[in-house]
Design a protein around this motif. Structure first.
Motif, PDB file in Angstrom:
ATOM      1  N   MET B 149       0.841  -1.204   0.000  1.00 24.98           N
ATOM      2  CA  MET B 149       0.000   0.000   0.000  1.00 24.98           C
ATOM      3  C   MET B 149       0.877   1.256   0.000  1.00 24.98           C
ATOM      4  O   MET B 149       0.602   2.221  -0.725  1.00 24.98           O
ATOM      5  CB  MET B 149      -0.945   0.007   1.215  1.00 24.98           C
ATOM      6  N   GLN B 150       1.955   1.231   0.795  1.00 23.94           N
ATOM      7  CA  GLN B 150       2.831   2.409   0.846  1.00 23.94           C
ATOM      8  C   GLN B 150       3.537   2.616  -0.495  1.00 23.94           C
ATOM      9  O   GLN B 150       3.657   3.751  -0.962  1.00 23.94           O
ATOM     10  CB  GLN B 150       3.864   2.242   1.970  1.00 23.94           C
ATOM     11  N   VAL B 213      -6.533  -0.086  -1.136  1.00 25.97           N
ATOM     12  CA  VAL B 213      -6.963  -1.387  -0.616  1.00 25.97           C
ATOM     13  C   VAL B 213      -6.898  -2.449  -1.733  1.00 25.97           C
ATOM     14  O   VAL B 213      -6.570  -3.606  -1.479  1.00 25.97           O
ATOM     15  CB  VAL B 213      -8.372  -1.282   0.017  1.00 25.97           C
ATOM     16  N   MET B 214      -7.180  -2.042  -2.969  1.00 26.30           N
ATOM     17  CA  MET B 214      -7.034  -2.970  -4.097  1.00 26.30           C
ATOM     18  C   MET B 214      -5.574  -3.392  -4.250  1.00 26.30           C
ATOM     19  O   MET B 214      -5.262  -4.538  -4.555  1.00 26.30           O
ATOM     20  CB  MET B 214      -7.517  -2.307  -5.396  1.00 26.30           C
ATOM     21  N   VAL B 215      -4.657  -2.446  -4.018  1.00 25.81           N
ATOM     22  CA  VAL B 215      -3.218  -2.740  -4.105  1.00 25.81           C
ATOM     23  C   VAL B 215      -2.787  -3.607  -2.913  1.00 25.81           C
ATOM     24  O   VAL B 215      -2.080  -4.605  -3.084  1.00 25.81           O
ATOM     25  CB  VAL B 215      -2.401  -1.423  -4.145  1.00 25.81           C
ATOM     26  N   TRP B 220      -4.438  -5.508  -7.418  1.00 24.61           N
ATOM     27  CA  TRP B 220      -3.797  -4.610  -8.393  1.00 24.61           C
ATOM     28  C   TRP B 220      -2.307  -4.516  -8.064  1.00 24.61           C
ATOM     29  O   TRP B 220      -1.930  -4.492  -6.890  1.00 24.61           O
ATOM     30  CB  TRP B 220      -4.376  -3.192  -8.282  1.00 24.61           C
ATOM     31  N   PRO B 221      -1.448  -4.378  -9.096  1.00 30.25           N
ATOM     32  CA  PRO B 221      -0.028  -4.109  -8.825  1.00 30.25           C
ATOM     33  C   PRO B 221       0.148  -2.673  -8.338  1.00 30.25           C
ATOM     34  O   PRO B 221      -0.713  -1.818  -8.600  1.00 30.25           O
ATOM     35  CB  PRO B 221       0.634  -4.305 -10.204  1.00 30.25           C
ATOM     36  N   THR B 222       1.229  -2.403  -7.636  1.00 32.33           N
ATOM     37  CA  THR B 222       1.440  -1.056  -7.081  1.00 32.33           C
ATOM     38  C   THR B 222       1.459   0.011  -8.181  1.00 32.33           C
ATOM     39  O   THR B 222       0.965   1.122  -7.975  1.00 32.33           O
ATOM     40  CB  THR B 222       2.763  -0.980  -6.284  1.00 32.33           C
ATOM     41  N   GLU B 223       2.002  -0.340  -9.352  1.00 30.18           N
ATOM     42  CA  GLU B 223       2.145   0.640 -10.442  1.00 30.18           C
ATOM     43  C   GLU B 223       0.786   1.109 -10.970  1.00 30.18           C
ATOM     44  O   GLU B 223       0.701   2.124 -11.657  1.00 30.18           O
ATOM     45  CB  GLU B 223       2.956   0.069 -11.618  1.00 30.18           C
ATOM     46  N   ALA B 236     -11.177   4.898 -13.828  1.00 33.15           N
ATOM     47  CA  ALA B 236      -9.932   4.113 -13.782  1.00 33.15           C
ATOM     48  C   ALA B 236      -9.588   3.686 -12.353  1.00 33.15           C
ATOM     49  O   ALA B 236      -8.884   2.690 -12.147  1.00 33.15           O
ATOM     50  CB  ALA B 236      -8.789   4.934 -14.362  1.00 33.15           C
ATOM     51  N   ALA B 237     -10.102   4.418 -11.377  1.00 33.36           N
ATOM     52  CA  ALA B 237      -9.730   4.152  -9.980  1.00 33.36           C
ATOM     53  C   ALA B 237     -10.657   3.135  -9.331  1.00 33.36           C
ATOM     54  O   ALA B 237     -11.647   2.701  -9.938  1.00 33.36           O
ATOM     55  CB  ALA B 237      -9.733   5.454  -9.175  1.00 33.36           C
ATOM     56  N   GLY B 238     -10.335   2.755  -8.105  1.00 33.60           N
ATOM     57  CA  GLY B 238     -11.119   1.772  -7.366  1.00 33.60           C
ATOM     58  C   GLY B 238     -12.370   2.395  -6.776  1.00 33.60           C
ATOM     59  O   GLY B 238     -12.652   3.579  -6.983  1.00 33.60           O
TER      60      GLY B 238
END
Lengths: 259, 259
Positions: B149-150, B213-215, B220-223, B236-238
């Motif tokens: 997440m970070q 939270v998806m990451v 989802w990948p961090t990128e 495009a976002a969660g």
């Protein structure tokens, strides 16, 4: 039930005690025990399930890590996940949940096998009443000096006769207890009192906190804590603090049943 | 009121937003603004008092350090203590209190003078629903990796067009914002997201948390956080996280009016 017919499970539970009469079943009002046993019974088709707790919290007292054990019928097909999630479901809408469940042997007791209990007491030390933490803090307006409180608290560490700090109604045979931890620190407007012992007398934590607030507000010198202990008289100590700020945070065993 | 007739006061306030329609006055339902202005008016014999806030929190969002200003009639004999304690009294039984009050000049605005806002978003990351923190956390059962997440959060730091993270209904002219802090850490079952910026877009924090939270749950990948920013498209976002976990913790000014 005969012993052969019992499957004993250890449960770690969390609850908000605000609107309940405490752990123990009472004639009037809803107890945490009543809710827990009813939910457990629903898991096994209405058959009776009995419970033993590591600590019988009073009305209004909360728990974030209480441990209890439940005796289920041995032939009921249940596992830990079903106990956690199923009881959490049946306990709705009450603020009582099962965090973990693990099978234990019949010679294991949530109460008698426990080697320590820990509590946190939270004081909100500011002028304005609590808006975000109502029912979860004791609101004390007088400015508290936590260094003085810690000095006073240090007199209580170790093994003493805690007669002065137990409720008149306390039924324990002996008032001798060994206090292992009594640490006080401040986080902004909050004053946090963390304590741990093998066991506590009835109202002991709330009575200790009531006297420590007298010390922290400079109404009593720190040495008064020693004098109160020596008096062995409930009337020598300060007022009992309200239950709202008290939360049972953990119970320890020789081997952690949830590990 | 003419300017000469106004005495402006800065207030730091705390509120539990659970049962209210948010800061702003609405056609239906009770708003924090309505409660605050009514309590302030009672302090000055029923005369009108108007308010401006540093942040118009949504329904269900909480505040532990919101700053507002109130324009009282200049001839009303009030001081800081009366505002804090008197409004706290008139606001009962609502979970809304005044922590501090200080006089400010008429060119000072709680909204326009503010140089930063800070929020904390609290996620309860475990299987069991919340018992002690109901309405104050977002309950996420999927296990969250705060390091991931970070890593994802770091893509959002600095100055960007945050179109992808703002509510469709957001009325700000520009979607460019500078994110100064976005820190994530775990405390037991809690995952805490702390963020700070000069200002935020509508739903920006809740939308950022929804994607993080998806990451954190490895969906989802961090990128992907960088890709979402670049898409400049809300779709495009969660998902938007629920309001319960969000709390405005502080507002900064060139000079602290409460110092």
């Amino acid at each position: 039930m005969a012993e052969d017919d019992i499957a004993r499970w250890a449960l770690k539970i969390e609850y908000d005690g605000t609107n309940y009469v405490g752990w123990q079943r009472q004639k009037d009002g809803l107890s945490i025990q009543t809710l827990i046993e009813a939910a457990a019974s629903k898991l096994v088709g209405g058959r009776a399930v009995s419970s033993i707790t590591a600590g019988r919290t009073d009305a209004g007292v909360h728990a974030s890590g209480m441990v209890i054990h439940l005796d289920f019928p041995a032939d009921a097909p249940i596992n830990g996940r079903q106990i956690r999630d199923g009881m959490g479901y049946y306990l709705k809408p009450h603020p009582v949940v099962v965090l973990q469940a693990a099978p234990v042997s019949l010679d294991w007791s949530a109460r008698f096998s426990a080697t320590w209990r820990s509590y946190r007491f939270t004081i909100l030390n500011r002028q304005a009443r609590p808006a975000l933490q109502e029912n979860h803090v004791w609101h004390v307006k007088r400015s508290l000096d936590v260094d003085l409180m810690q000095e006073g608290a240090n007199f209580l560490l170790g093994t003493h006769d805690f007669t002065s700090f137990r409720a008149i109604a306390c039924q324990a045979k002996s008032a001798v207890r060994t206090l292992d931890v009594l640490k006080i620190h401040r986080e902004g407007d909050l004053v946090l009192v963390d304590t741990q012992a093998r066991s506590f007398l009835h109202h002991q934590v709330r009575n200790m906190v009531g006297s420590l607030v007298m010390v922290g507000s400079r109404q009593w010198p720190t040495e008064k804590m020693r004098d109160i202990l020596q008096a062995k008289n409930r009337c020598a100590a300060g007022p009992t603090s309200p239950p709202d700020g008290l939360c049972l945070t953990g119970v320890g065993y020789p081997e952690d049943p949830f590990a």
